[in-house]
Every structure is written in structure tokens, then in C-alpha cells.
Scaffold this motif. Sequence first.
Motif, PDB file in Angstrom:
ATOM      1  N   UNK A 181      24.264  74.517  31.918  1.00 19.33           N
ATOM      2  CA  UNK A 181      23.850  74.181  30.551  1.00 19.33           C
ATOM      3  C   UNK A 181      24.829  74.791  29.559  1.00 19.33           C
ATOM      4  N   UNK A 182      25.595  73.959  28.897  1.00 21.78           N
ATOM      5  CA  UNK A 182      26.609  74.444  27.971  1.00 21.78           C
ATOM      6  C   UNK A 182      25.971  75.138  26.766  1.00 21.78           C
ATOM      7  N   UNK A 183      26.770  75.968  26.102  1.00 21.54           N
ATOM      8  CA  UNK A 183      26.293  76.791  24.987  1.00 21.54           C
ATOM      9  C   UNK A 183      26.244  75.922  23.730  1.00 21.54           C
ATOM     10  N   UNK A 225      24.456  65.381  11.415  1.00 24.51           N
ATOM     11  CA  UNK A 225      25.051  65.591  12.735  1.00 24.51           C
ATOM     12  C   UNK A 225      24.578  66.968  13.192  1.00 24.51           C
ATOM     13  N   UNK A 226      23.322  67.018  13.601  1.00 22.61           N
ATOM     14  CA  UNK A 226      22.624  68.294  13.789  1.00 22.61           C
ATOM     15  C   UNK A 226      22.748  68.835  15.209  1.00 22.61           C
ATOM     16  N   UNK A 227      23.902  68.642  15.795  1.00 16.52           N
ATOM     17  CA  UNK A 227      24.147  69.132  17.147  1.00 16.52           C
ATOM     18  C   UNK A 227      25.285  70.136  17.081  1.00 16.52           C
ATOM     19  N   UNK A 228      24.964  71.395  17.320  1.00 18.68           N
ATOM     20  CA  UNK A 228      25.968  72.451  17.323  1.00 18.68           C
ATOM     21  C   UNK A 228      26.609  72.406  18.697  1.00 18.68           C
ATOM     22  N   UNK A 229      27.773  71.799  18.749  1.00 19.24           N
ATOM     23  CA  UNK A 229      28.428  71.523  20.031  1.00 19.24           C
ATOM     24  C   UNK A 229      28.891  72.818  20.713  1.00 19.24           C
ATOM     25  N   UNK A 230      29.353  72.750  21.951  1.00 15.96           N
ATOM     26  CA  UNK A 230      29.485  73.962  22.785  1.00 15.96           C
ATOM     27  C   UNK A 230      30.479  75.007  22.291  1.00 15.96           C
ATOM     28  N   UNK A 231      30.094  76.261  22.517  1.00 16.47           N
ATOM     29  CA  UNK A 231      30.956  77.415  22.277  1.00 16.47           C
ATOM     30  C   UNK A 231      31.682  77.831  23.554  1.00 16.47           C
ATOM     31  N   UNK A 232      31.541  77.051  24.609  1.00 12.13           N
ATOM     32  CA  UNK A 232      32.021  77.457  25.930  1.00 12.13           C
ATOM     33  C   UNK A 232      33.011  76.438  26.486  1.00 12.13           C
ATOM     34  N   UNK A 233      33.532  76.756  27.674  1.00 10.39           N
ATOM     35  CA  UNK A 233      34.494  75.860  28.314  1.00 10.39           C
ATOM     36  C   UNK A 233      33.845  74.904  29.305  1.00 10.39           C
ATOM     37  N   UNK A 234      32.525  74.959  29.448  1.00 11.24           N
ATOM     38  CA  UNK A 234      31.841  74.101  30.408  1.00 11.24           C
ATOM     39  C   UNK A 234      31.879  74.626  31.815  1.00 11.24           C
ATOM     40  N   UNK A 235      32.489  75.813  32.018  1.00 15.86           N
ATOM     41  CA  UNK A 235      32.540  76.472  33.328  1.00 15.86           C
ATOM     42  C   UNK A 235      31.817  77.819  33.291  1.00 15.86           C
ATOM     43  N   UNK A 236      30.982  77.963  32.277  1.00 17.81           N
ATOM     44  CA  UNK A 236      30.201  79.193  32.188  1.00 17.81           C
ATOM     45  C   UNK A 236      30.848  80.305  31.405  1.00 17.81           C
ATOM     46  N   UNK A 237      31.996  80.042  30.744  1.00 18.60           N
ATOM     47  CA  UNK A 237      32.717  81.073  30.004  1.00 18.60           C
ATOM     48  C   UNK A 237      32.668  80.783  28.515  1.00 18.60           C
ATOM     49  N   UNK A 238      32.211  81.757  27.753  1.00 16.67           N
ATOM     50  CA  UNK A 238      32.163  81.605  26.304  1.00 16.67           C
ATOM     51  C   UNK A 238      33.555  81.796  25.715  1.00 16.67           C
ATOM     52  N   UNK A 239      33.966  80.902  24.850  1.00 13.11           N
ATOM     53  CA  UNK A 239      35.266  80.966  24.195  1.00 13.11           C
ATOM     54  C   UNK A 239      35.153  81.365  22.739  1.00 13.11           C
ATOM     55  N   UNK A 240      34.100  80.907  22.081  1.00 11.55           N
ATOM     56  CA  UNK A 240      33.948  81.120  20.640  1.00 11.55           C
ATOM     57  C   UNK A 240      32.895  82.190  20.391  1.00 11.55           C
ATOM     58  N   UNK A 241      33.327  83.244  19.730  1.00 12.21           N
ATOM     59  CA  UNK A 241      32.433  84.332  19.323  1.00 12.21           C
ATOM     60  C   UNK A 241      32.488  84.405  17.793  1.00 12.21           C
ATOM     61  N   UNK A 242      32.413  85.583  17.237  1.00 15.90           N
ATOM     62  CA  UNK A 242      32.564  85.743  15.795  1.00 15.90           C
ATOM     63  C   UNK A 242      31.628  84.858  15.006  1.00 15.90           C
ATOM     64  N   UNK A 243      32.162  84.279  13.954  1.00 20.99           N
ATOM     65  CA  UNK A 243      31.339  83.487  13.055  1.00 20.99           C
ATOM     66  C   UNK A 243      30.867  82.182  13.694  1.00 20.99           C
ATOM     67  N   UNK A 244      31.615  81.681  14.678  1.00 20.10           N
ATOM     68  CA  UNK A 244      31.167  80.487  15.380  1.00 20.10           C
ATOM     69  C   UNK A 244      29.828  80.699  16.050  1.00 20.10           C
ATOM     70  N   UNK A 245      29.662  81.852  16.689  1.00 19.71           N
ATOM     71  CA  UNK A 245      28.378  82.165  17.318  1.00 19.71           C
ATOM     72  C   UNK A 245      27.344  82.577  16.276  1.00 19.71           C
ATOM     73  N   UNK A 246      27.782  83.325  15.265  1.00  9.62           N
ATOM     74  CA  UNK A 246      26.846  83.761  14.218  1.00  9.62           C
ATOM     75  C   UNK A 246      26.168  82.567  13.552  1.00  9.62           C
TER      76      UNK A 246
END
Length: 407
Positions: free
Chosen positions: A111-113, A60-81
Motif C-alpha cells: 500500500x503506497x504512502x 483533485x483530492x488525492x495526495x499521491x505517493x510519498x514513496x517509491x512503491x517498493x516500501x521506501x519513503x522518499x518525501x519527508x519534510x513539508x511533503x509529509x507535513x
Amino acid sequence: MDYILEAQRKTPVAERTQVLVAGGGVAGIAAALAAARRGKQVTLLERQFALGGMATLGLITIYLPLCDGRGHQLIYGMGEELLRLSIRHTHEGNYPKAWLEGGTLEERTENRFTAQFNPQLFALDAERLLRQAGVRILYGTLAVGATVEDGLIQAVLVENKSGRTAIEAESFVDCTGDADLCALAGAPTRRKAGGNGLASWYYSFDGRAVSLNMFGLADVVPDKDEGRSGYQAEKMDSLDPDCRFSGVDGWELSEAVQAGHEKMFADILRRREGSPALVPVTMSTIPLVRMSRCLMGVRTMDGSEDRTFQPDSIGMTGDWCRRGPAYEIPFGALHCGEIRNLLAAGRDISVTDEMWNVTRVIPPCAVTGQAAGTAAALGSDFTRADLPQLQRALAADGVRLHWEEEP
């Protein structure tokens, strides 16, 4: 029912550690890494012989979005790392240029993160990252029991090529994906009603390119909101509507895997009739279980809590299949009152069925894994955890805790 009586045995203690993490998927990687980075001795149990779980061994090689779909990033930290780690060498699609190269709000909304990664490179990089942090990885190892006294796990019983041994620890984190350790320790759990459908993803090579075949139950759905593009794929149903399995029964799992293999093999042979050069190059080597068993915690996340302030928030997540929602994840969803030194992370946390579908995917698994590993490094009685201390530690590591916070 027939049964046998096993002889009483003395089980040797093979290791004493400070934090024991069961399960080496994305949640387990994050938990082990977070605890090790805070100076703890960490042992990570993984029943397979590579890290990443569904993300790598399940393809399941799709790293799904870190954002809310409105251009705002929600997940930082280790999720982004870990997203950055997954595409450090290459990407297989959905490169998040707008997010990694300073795109505008409009471009980030379009384009979602999200990203698509190579599973083998991600697994190998994750292993190296953990080893560099000092995590002791024990492959081919299954937790089969737990000794509990006065509401505290004393040791986890494990089996591997060395036989049956015990590992003692101060804190325990269940990242098995099926709440196995929670169930073994006697923590309250529940099973998903209706079970899981059938899927068997595989990669193929047609003589020109290697492609991922999302064969059954794709985790990517069409983004129907205002016709926006990016991160789109055809939604696929179960390979067999009559095949449902709980995910926590050995015979069921074996039958489901064989049924998936049979349909996948037929699909490959059918495709080869039109393209003789096509060959499979790898296939899912673990069952593709979405939701099986989870903890019943102090709190249960609910889908109505969109943009709701959670005083014990340990991170945030959006909704991978629709734009807009932003959820704060309460620490109470990671622990219960009965087993005080046990935390759940990833697919194991306490959620309603609606939120289970939201929190079971890679980004929120990384969020809850990081939170669990950090909490395990700070203490061992999670019913009395110092929440302000935990939240300060997570915020210092880049985690966004509340919707109203400035990123």
C-alpha cells in the motif's frame, strides 16, 4: 491587429516585503511557509479566494505517493507535513495506515504512502497554518506585470479590488502553475506540446454518502505491477478527444470550462434518472490544467535520471503512476540565469514532458515549494546561491536529498 494606447500611469507601491510568492496551491503554501518559518516577511498572492489550487478548488483530492512503491519513503519534510495536515480531521479514502502506524516493509510495499482528503478542510487548515506563521495572504489578486532592472525583479504589478498596484520584494517565487510570473518577467519558458484534455470533477450525494466523481482524466491509474492492491482506480481519458487547450489563453480556458460543465451537467442528469436522490454538492471551480507552461532553467529534469546523484539536489520524488523510480530534484530546475532573484516551484519547474507528468502532482510540488521558500529566505541571487547552506537547511527540516542517504 487593432489596439489602443493606454495612458501613462503612476502605479502606487502597495506593499514592500521580503519574499513574494505568486500562487497559493500546494507549492505556494509550502514556499510561503518555508520562508516565513525562517523569519522572513512573506506575501502570498492567490487569484482565487481559498488556498490549495488544483488540490482543493480543482477537487483533485488525492495526495499521491510519498514513496517509491517498493516500501521506501522518499518525501519527508513539508511533503509529509502537508499530507498529515490534509487528513488531520478526517480522510475520504486510502488512509496510509502502514506508513503512519508502523507497518512492515511488506505492508508499505503493498500500500503506497498516499491518502484521499477533504478539500475544504485542507484549504481551511492550510490558511490557518500560514496565518499562524505570519504569512500575509492577498486573495483575489492576479500578477499582471513585472518591472525588471539588470536581471532582477524590482516589483510585481498586481490587480485586485483595490485596482492596479505594485508589490516590491527581494525574492520572488512563481508557484502559479503556469509559469505566469516567469513569463511576465521575461524569463525563458516553454509550453506543453499538445495542450490539455478536458475534465470536470465533482462531488455528489446520493442520499446515503458523498462521493468524488473523477470525471475525465483521473490522476490515479491502475497499479499493474504484480497485481498489488491499494491506490487503484479506473484510468479515464479526456471528456472530449477533440478538445485541447494550452492553459495559458483566457478564451481557451473559458471555452474548456464551459465544455466541461456541459458534459458534467449531462452526466449528473443521466445519473439522476436512475437515482433521483442524487445531487451534486460541489464541483471544480478552476480549470483542470495539468501541464501548460514551465520555466526553462539552468537544468532540465529528465526521466533517465532515476536514482542518479544530483549534487545540487533539493529533495526527492517517486513516480506516482509506476513503482520503482526515485528522482533527485536539482536546484538548477528551479531557476534560470536571466532573472536572478526568481525561483519556480510546483508545475513551473524546468522538466522534460515525461518528468512534467511526474513533478506536477501534490508531493513533488510540496518538495519544490519548500526548497524555493527556503532558498528565498537565505538569499536573493539564485545564480550564486550557497548550495551547501541550502542543502543543510533542508536536511535540518527533514528533507531527504539523496537516494543513498539513510532516511
